[in-house]
Design an enzyme around this catalytic site. Structure first.
Site, PDB file in Angstrom:
ATOM      1  N   ASP A 101      23.090 -32.538   0.745  1.00 43.91           N
ATOM      2  CA  ASP A 101      23.854 -33.471  -0.085  1.00 43.91           C
ATOM      3  C   ASP A 101      23.971 -34.854   0.540  1.00 43.91           C
ATOM      4  OD1 ASP A 101      25.463 -32.457   1.953  1.00 43.91           O
ATOM      5  OD2 ASP A 101      26.827 -31.413   0.624  1.00 43.91           O
TER       6      ASP A 101
ATOM      7  N   ASN B 168      37.646 -24.627   0.008  1.00 39.68           N
ATOM      8  CA  ASN B 168      37.826 -24.105  -1.356  1.00 39.68           C
ATOM      9  C   ASN B 168      36.617 -23.273  -1.790  1.00 39.68           C
ATOM     10  OD1 ASN B 168      35.867 -26.016  -1.763  1.00 39.68           O
ATOM     11  ND2 ASN B 168      37.072 -27.320  -3.121  1.00 39.68           N
TER      12      ASN B 168
ATOM     13  N   HIS C 124      33.417 -24.214  -1.459  1.00 39.12           N
ATOM     14  CA  HIS C 124      32.226 -24.951  -1.875  1.00 39.12           C
ATOM     15  C   HIS C 124      31.092 -24.768  -0.867  1.00 39.12           C
ATOM     16  CE1 HIS C 124      33.858 -28.792   0.243  1.00 39.12           C
ATOM     17  NE2 HIS C 124      32.843 -28.363   0.953  1.00 39.12           N
TER      18      HIS C 124
ATOM     19  N   GLU D 295      31.368 -27.578  -6.081  1.00 37.25           N
ATOM     20  CA  GLU D 295      32.801 -27.321  -6.051  1.00 37.25           C
ATOM     21  C   GLU D 295      33.176 -26.166  -6.974  1.00 37.25           C
ATOM     22  OE1 GLU D 295      34.583 -28.756  -3.959  1.00 37.25           O
ATOM     23  OE2 GLU D 295      34.053 -30.842  -3.659  1.00 37.25           O
TER      24      GLU D 295
HETATM   25  C1  F6R Z   1      27.915 -30.696   4.032  1.00 37.93           C
HETATM   26  C2  F6R Z   1      28.203 -29.587   3.155  1.00 37.93           C
HETATM   27  C3  F6R Z   1      29.588 -29.043   3.004  1.00 37.93           C
HETATM   28  C4  F6R Z   1      30.164 -28.516   4.301  1.00 37.93           C
HETATM   29  C5  F6R Z   1      31.568 -27.964   4.102  1.00 37.93           C
HETATM   30  C6  F6R Z   1      32.191 -27.497   5.400  1.00 37.93           C
HETATM   31  O1  F6R Z   1      26.547 -31.023   3.980  1.00 37.93           O
HETATM   32  O2  F6R Z   1      27.315 -29.130   2.546  1.00 37.93           O
HETATM   33  O3  F6R Z   1      29.552 -28.005   2.048  1.00 37.93           O
HETATM   34  O4  F6R Z   1      29.326 -27.532   4.827  1.00 37.93           O
HETATM   35  O5  F6R Z   1      32.390 -28.933   3.525  1.00 37.93           O
HETATM   36  O6  F6R Z   1      32.430 -28.615   6.194  1.00 37.93           O
HETATM   37  P1  F6R Z   1      32.923 -28.501   7.705  1.00 37.93           P
HETATM   38  O7  F6R Z   1      31.758 -27.924   8.463  1.00 37.93           O
HETATM   39  O8  F6R Z   1      33.232 -29.900   8.114  1.00 37.93           O
HETATM   40  O9  F6R Z   1      34.087 -27.578   7.695  1.00 37.93           O
END
Ligand code: F6R
Length: 245
Positions: free
Chosen positions: A67, A136, A138, A143
């Protein structure tokens, strides 16, 4: 699903780096799907160490990131392209043109997503996808409520994700409100998936995602339907995993 319990963030990172190394060694021209966020930083650091020791060669590897924020340039230090360059790509021998992140500066969402889907299909799909897990549920920026059948698309970030991401920005107003993300359909087409989780705050969502009902309300729950998922976590994040009878 395979679950690998580790004692610490460091050990979780080493195991994930090992799984990625095995992929690169077995198929030097593999396609790696990569994530940003706090969780994978240790994994990238470990891979860089092994590269520096001469144990890994990324010269034929292609990477596809999950992303990117819409509106941020690669030079913006909050963009995911910048993150990947500084935490990983600049320190290994990967060819820059073989590293792919959605184009945050493409204002035409339809074009940005179409171009990214083409890159993924031209590469022949993803061999190993590394995923973090949002609080959450995702994955990527898919989301809660995201349709399972989507490819790359433009999304409006939820309040909770904007709040979680705001720790990286000077103020709430500067946190981008939209992003381009690989869709769940594309993630599910990866041959192997490695999910990394650490910290007590992830314990409940790990349980909901991997041991609760499969529902778009918890996007990561779809991973229960994939036939090659490895969940690697520290003991805090895996503390609510039900015991096998
Ligand atoms: C980022 C991504 C997000 C993260 C998720 C967890 O490229 O795809 O889905 O993997 O928000 O983020 P952290 O590792 O910061 O807890």
């Amino acid at each position: 699903m395979k679950i690998i319990y580790t004692d610490s963030y460091y050990q979780m990172s080493r195991v994930a780096a090992n799984l990625i190394s095995a992929q690169v060694i077995m198929k030097p021209n593999c396609v790696l799907g990569l994530a940003t966020g706090s969780t994978p930083i240790g994994t990238y650091t470990q891979l860089i160490r092994w590269y520096e020791k001469g144990d890994l060669d990324f010269s034929q590897v292609t990477t596809i990131n999950l992303d990117e924020y819409k509106g941020l340039s690669p030079e913006n230090d909050q963009s995911y392209r910048y993150f990947m360059n500084t935490h990983f790509f600049n320190s290994i021998n990967i060819r820059p043109e073989q590293t792919h992140v959605p184009d945050g500066l493409e204002p035409d969402s339809v074009k940005a997503c179409h171009d990214y889907n083409k890159i993924i299909s031209d590469c022949g799909g993803i061999d190993l996808q590394l995923l973090g897990l949002g609080l959450n549920g995702h994955i990527g920026f898919n989301e809660p409520g995201s349709a399972f059948e989507k490819e790359t698309h433009c999304i409006d970030l939820t309040e909770s994700t904007i709040r979680a991401n705001s720790r990286f920005f000077a103020s709430m107003d500067l946190v981008p409100k939209q992003a381009y993300t690989m869709g769940i359909k594309t993630i599910m087409q990866a041959k192997k998936i490695v999910v990394i989780v650490n910290g007590a705050e992830k314990a409940q969502i790990v349980r909901d995602a991997f041991f609760g009902p499969i529902t778009p309300k918890v996007p990561a729950s779809v991973l229960q339907l994939h036939n090659d998922v490895t969940l690697v976590g520290d003991k805090e994040a895996l503390s609510l995993v039900p015991e096998v009878e």
